[in-house]
Design an enzyme around this catalytic site. Structure first.
Site, PDB file in Angstrom:
ATOM      1  N   ALA A  74      36.923  30.397  36.555  1.00 38.93           N
ATOM      2  CA  ALA A  74      37.995  29.408  36.520  1.00 38.93           C
ATOM      3  C   ALA A  74      38.938  29.511  37.708  1.00 38.93           C
ATOM      4  O   ALA A  74      39.572  28.526  38.076  1.00 38.93           O
ATOM      5  CB  ALA A  74      38.771  29.529  35.213  1.00 38.93           C
ATOM      6  N   THR A  75      39.042  30.680  38.322  1.00 42.93           N
ATOM      7  CA  THR A  75      39.872  30.777  39.523  1.00 42.93           C
ATOM      8  C   THR A  75      39.323  29.821  40.579  1.00 42.93           C
ATOM      9  O   THR A  75      40.072  29.056  41.203  1.00 42.93           O
ATOM     10  CB  THR A  75      39.894  32.231  40.051  1.00 42.93           C
ATOM     11  OG1 THR A  75      40.470  33.063  39.047  1.00 42.93           O
ATOM     12  CG2 THR A  75      40.689  32.344  41.340  1.00 42.93           C
ATOM     13  N   ASN A 155      47.942  31.572  28.726  1.00 44.33           N
ATOM     14  CA  ASN A 155      47.214  32.818  28.507  1.00 44.33           C
ATOM     15  C   ASN A 155      48.104  33.980  28.052  1.00 44.33           C
ATOM     16  O   ASN A 155      47.620  34.936  27.478  1.00 44.33           O
ATOM     17  CB  ASN A 155      46.462  33.219  29.772  1.00 44.33           C
ATOM     18  CG  ASN A 155      47.308  33.079  31.023  1.00 44.33           C
ATOM     19  OD1 ASN A 155      47.757  31.986  31.370  1.00 44.33           O
ATOM     20  ND2 ASN A 155      47.550  34.177  31.696  1.00 44.33           N
ATOM     21  N   GLN A 183      41.838  28.919  28.214  1.00 42.55           N
ATOM     22  CA  GLN A 183      42.168  29.592  26.954  1.00 42.55           C
ATOM     23  C   GLN A 183      41.949  28.698  25.731  1.00 42.55           C
ATOM     24  O   GLN A 183      41.910  29.200  24.610  1.00 42.55           O
ATOM     25  CB  GLN A 183      43.636  30.055  26.984  1.00 42.55           C
ATOM     26  CG  GLN A 183      43.933  31.114  28.025  1.00 42.55           C
ATOM     27  CD  GLN A 183      43.345  32.481  27.692  1.00 42.55           C
ATOM     28  OE1 GLN A 183      42.957  32.757  26.553  1.00 42.55           O
ATOM     29  NE2 GLN A 183      43.271  33.336  28.687  1.00 42.55           N
ATOM     30  N   SER A 203      35.953  28.884  31.811  1.00 41.09           N
ATOM     31  CA  SER A 203      35.410  30.167  32.252  1.00 41.09           C
ATOM     32  C   SER A 203      34.542  30.786  31.170  1.00 41.09           C
ATOM     33  O   SER A 203      34.876  30.716  29.990  1.00 41.09           O
ATOM     34  CB  SER A 203      36.564  31.109  32.587  1.00 41.09           C
ATOM     35  OG  SER A 203      36.072  32.362  32.980  1.00 41.09           O
ATOM     36  N   HIS A 205      33.782  34.108  30.593  1.00 42.89           N
ATOM     37  CA  HIS A 205      34.143  35.400  29.985  1.00 42.89           C
ATOM     38  C   HIS A 205      35.333  35.341  29.033  1.00 42.89           C
ATOM     39  O   HIS A 205      35.650  36.335  28.381  1.00 42.89           O
ATOM     40  CB  HIS A 205      34.358  36.464  31.065  1.00 42.89           C
ATOM     41  CG  HIS A 205      35.635  36.370  31.839  1.00 42.89           C
ATOM     42  ND1 HIS A 205      36.728  37.136  31.523  1.00 42.89           N
ATOM     43  CD2 HIS A 205      35.990  35.628  32.906  1.00 42.89           C
ATOM     44  CE1 HIS A 205      37.700  36.880  32.388  1.00 42.89           C
ATOM     45  NE2 HIS A 205      37.279  35.957  33.242  1.00 42.89           N
ATOM     46  N   THR A 244      23.605  28.965  45.616  1.00 41.28           N
ATOM     47  CA  THR A 244      22.559  29.119  44.615  1.00 41.28           C
ATOM     48  C   THR A 244      23.172  29.362  43.255  1.00 41.28           C
ATOM     49  O   THR A 244      24.079  30.189  43.115  1.00 41.28           O
ATOM     50  CB  THR A 244      21.634  30.295  45.005  1.00 41.28           C
ATOM     51  OG1 THR A 244      21.064  30.001  46.269  1.00 41.28           O
ATOM     52  CG2 THR A 244      20.542  30.508  43.978  1.00 41.28           C
ATOM     53  N   CYS A 330      51.986  43.162  34.829  1.00 39.59           N
ATOM     54  CA  CYS A 330      50.609  42.726  34.644  1.00 39.59           C
ATOM     55  C   CYS A 330      50.194  41.738  35.715  1.00 39.59           C
ATOM     56  O   CYS A 330      49.023  41.504  35.924  1.00 39.59           O
ATOM     57  CB  CYS A 330      50.404  42.125  33.257  1.00 39.59           C
ATOM     58  SG  CYS A 330      51.354  40.664  32.962  1.00 39.59           S
TER      59      CYS A 330
END
Ligand SMILES: *Cc1c(COP(=O)(O)O)cnc(C)c1O
Length: 405
Positions: A74-75, A155, A183, A203, A205, A244, A330
């Site tokens: 997502a970044t 998030n 999220q 995303s 993960h 790819t 964080c």
């Protein structure tokens, strides 16, 4: 027996679901072709797997499969959406509207464009619950606005923005609307048609899929959204994202989307119940605890709490067998309190004392009870050593105290 450490940081990442891993395995060394190889069966099989995943992902957000552009996460999706739109529509205007609590992938993309003189950006404030006001979006739109980018759900504090209202406003004004829905997707219903979203980041993960794979939804009709690529190369993904394809990751991402879609109603209900249990366990046994984020309009698995008179980092150290995250440090190497919590109008001390509990698919009620006991005991222990807490308990107004230097 309870197994420690306990993972309760599911807004940072999630464990890959074993069913997702199962789906991915054949694509490492059996079906290993390059999805762009058009002239043999190895390539066709890989392409078929990618097509299936594209359908699974599109289905989860009410999109058409050709509108899904695969990225590394997502970044990259946020970067592609924001930089790609600003570049492509530069003749039309250069104004972007976003909000102060966005993820760094959005904020830093905006900052980078400002630094290069390519965009002028309005950063909308949020209310005390972390919510952006749709009318503020409407009022910020100028004849130079080319993009509105507002996240679906935050998030850190879990607040869900009034996305459908914002989508409606953007549509009325003919402005492209990008939404970082990392999220929200797979956790609460998201539909690019009903929500009138033109670009959407997601995303793998964060939804029990693998890391390093994500997607950008790009609307193909009503309007057809165009963007300039940020990576040049072989022209994969309709020229929007060369490189790819990560076939194995994409297969996992697709499987994760299908599972999340199927299990969403039960999972959301279960997580809300676990969250209430955790919240009650903490709030019933401790005074001076404050909820950060919206009381009801929030992600099912998110609980963010400030424990007054306790340093978040000290609390984390005291509960080292529980993986949660604090509102300090964080987002940077320095010990700055979270910009998201600060934007709610919370003072610096309370921002430093915030903890995010991120409940997910694999958490149990037993774990919740353990964490709530552990946190409660540790907060009490730390407060016993705090002269400030003692003074506050005795009714001394700490703001009126003249401190000797
Ligand atoms: C995790 C996250 C991102 C970044 O996603 P990656 O796939 O890790 O690059 C972007 N936005 C939000 C809201 C997130 O939670």
């Amino acid at each position: 027996m309870l197994k420690t450490p306990i993972y309760m940081d599911n807004q940072a990442t999630t464990r890959c679901d074993p069913r997702v891993v199962e789906a991915m395995l054949p694509y490492f060394s059996e079906t290993f072709g390059n999805a762009a190889s058009r002239n043999h069966s190895f390539g066709w099989q890989a392409e078929e797997a990618v097509d299936k995943a594209r359908n699974q992902i599109a289905a989860l957000i009410g999109a058409k499969s050709k509108e899904i552009i695969f990225t590394s996460g997502a970044t990259e999706s946020d970067n592609l959406a924001i930089k790609g739109i600003v570049e492509f529509y530069r003749e039309k205007g250069n104004h972007v509207i976003t909000c102060v609590t966005e993820h760094k992938a959005v904020l830093d993309s905006c900052r980078a464009l400002e630094r290069l003189g390519k965009a002028s950006v309005t950063y909308l404030p949020v209310d005390k619950y972390g919510m952006v006001d749709p009318d503020a979006v409407r009022n910020a739109i100028t004849d130079k606005t080319v993009l509105v980018t507002i996240m679906y759900a935050n998030n850190e504090i879990g607040t869900v923005h009034p996305i459908r209202e914002i989508g409606k406003i953007a549509k009325e004004k003919g402005i492209i609307f990008h939404c970082d829905a990392v999220q929200a997707v797979g956790k609460i219903p998201v539909d690019v048609e009903l929500d009138q979203i033109d670009l959407l980041s997601m995303s793998g993960h964060k939804i029990y899929g693998p890391k390093g794979v994500g997607a950008l939804y790009v609307r193909s009709k009503g309007p057809r959204v165009r963007l300039s690529p940020i990576i040049d190369g072989g022209g994969h993904e309709r020229g929007m994202r060369s490189g790819t394809l990560n076939v194995t990751g994409i297969v996992g991402f697709g499987a994760a989307c299908e599972l999340s879609g199927k299990e969403m109603p039960e999972e959301a209900a279960r997580l809300k119940e676990l969250r209430s249990r955790l919240q009650a366990g903490i709030f019933e046994r401790l005074d001076e605890v404050y909820l950060n984020g919206h009381p009801t309009e929030r992600l099912p698995g998110n609980l963010n709490v400030s424990f007054a008179y306790v340093e978040g980092e000290s609390l984390l150290m005291g509960i080292s067998d529980v993986a949660v995250s604090s509102g300090s440090a964080c987002t940077s190497a320095t010990l700055e309190p979270s910009y998201v919590i600060r934007s709610l109008g919370v003072n610096e001390e309370l921002a430093h004392s915030s903890i995010r509990f991120g409940l997910g698919r694999f958490n149990t009620a037993e774990e919740v009870d353990y964490v709530s006991d552990r946190v409660t005991r540790e907060v009490k222990r730390l407060r016993e050593m705090s002269p400030l807490y003692e003074m506050a308990r005795e009714g001394i107004d700490l703001k009126s105290v003249q401190w000797k230097s």
